[in-house]
Design an enzyme around this catalytic site. Structure first.
Site, short mmCIF file in Angstrom:
data_model
loop_
_atom_site.label_atom_id
_atom_site.label_comp_id
_atom_site.label_asym_id
_atom_site.label_seq_id
_atom_site.Cartn_x
_atom_site.Cartn_y
_atom_site.Cartn_z
N HIS A 64 1.90 -3.37 9.30
CA HIS A 64 2.87 -3.99 8.03
C HIS A 64 2.71 -4.55 7.06
CE1 HIS A 64 6.35 -2.02 10.80
NE2 HIS A 64 4.91 -1.05 11.36
N GLY A 70 -0.92 -4.60 -0.12
CA GLY A 70 -2.25 -4.51 0.42
C GLY A 70 -1.72 -5.49 1.35
N SER A 74 1.68 -11.14 3.12
CA SER A 74 2.97 -11.65 2.48
C SER A 74 3.64 -10.78 3.56
CB SER A 74 2.94 -9.86 1.46
OG SER A 74 3.48 -9.02 1.60
#
Length: 191
Positions: A64, A70, A74
């Site tokens: 995910h 990328g 995050s």
């Protein structure tokens, strides 16, 4: 113990390739944090031994993360006043697990070599080590990813295949990332 399909060997270069245009190397931390791989492996082995399902959960975290801008960790960022993170995106909310395992690993790594190892690399290695712990194949993880300093709820909602997608929608979503229907089945069939 759950088994990971061998088709995943085909998928991993894709996940590594989504790490942006950084120079990655298998020995990136060999001098700056030489024990990082053993620290991650020990923590993953412990987590998966305590609950075998955690292996697939750690792989899913990496998957995910990589589908949104990328493999940059995050996905791990909490909401701030400047952005709403990816954790509450439709495909993630209430279904992703393993954040606590990654937090534990990061704490252990920081005690050995503070400020050196990225969370993005920890996610990538933890995914590999989870697959291996569950009896699947191993592969070399190229290291040197940089962590994102921002996240995007919108990108997560638009890029991660929704759990409500029908077959043609899933095939299209994975195709947009350069994956075949067979690779889509290998990744989405795990979760």
């Amino acid at each position: 113990m759950a088994k990971i399909p061998l088709i995943l060997l085909i998928i991993f270069p894709f996940l590594v390739g989504m790490s942006t245009a950084q120079s990655l190397s298998a020995n990136f931390y060999s001098s700056s944090c030489p024990n990082v791989l053993s620290v991650i492996k020990k923590a993953v082995d412990s987590a998966v031994s305590n609950e075998a399902r955690m292996g697939a959960s750690l792989l899913r975290l990496h998957f995910h993360d990589c589908f949104v801008n990328g493999c940059d960790a995050s996905l791990l960022l909490d909401d701030t006043s400047n952005f709403t993170g990816e954790k509450t995106a439709g495909p993630n909310s209430g279904s992703l697990r393993g954040f606590d395992v990654i937090d534990t690993i990061k704490t252990q790594v920081e005690s050995s070599c503070a400020g050196v190892v990225s969370c993005a690399d920890i996610l990538a290695v933890a995914a590999r080590d989870s697959v291996v712990k569950l009896g699947g194949p191993t592969w070399t993880v190229l290291l040197g990813r940089r962590d994102s300093t921002t996240a995007s709820l919108s990108a997560a909602n638009n890029n991660i295949p929704a759990p409500t997608l029908n077959l043609s929608g899933l095939i299209s979503s994975f195709s947009n990332k350069g994956l075949t229907a067979r690779e889509m089945v290998a990744l989405s069939g795990l979760f």
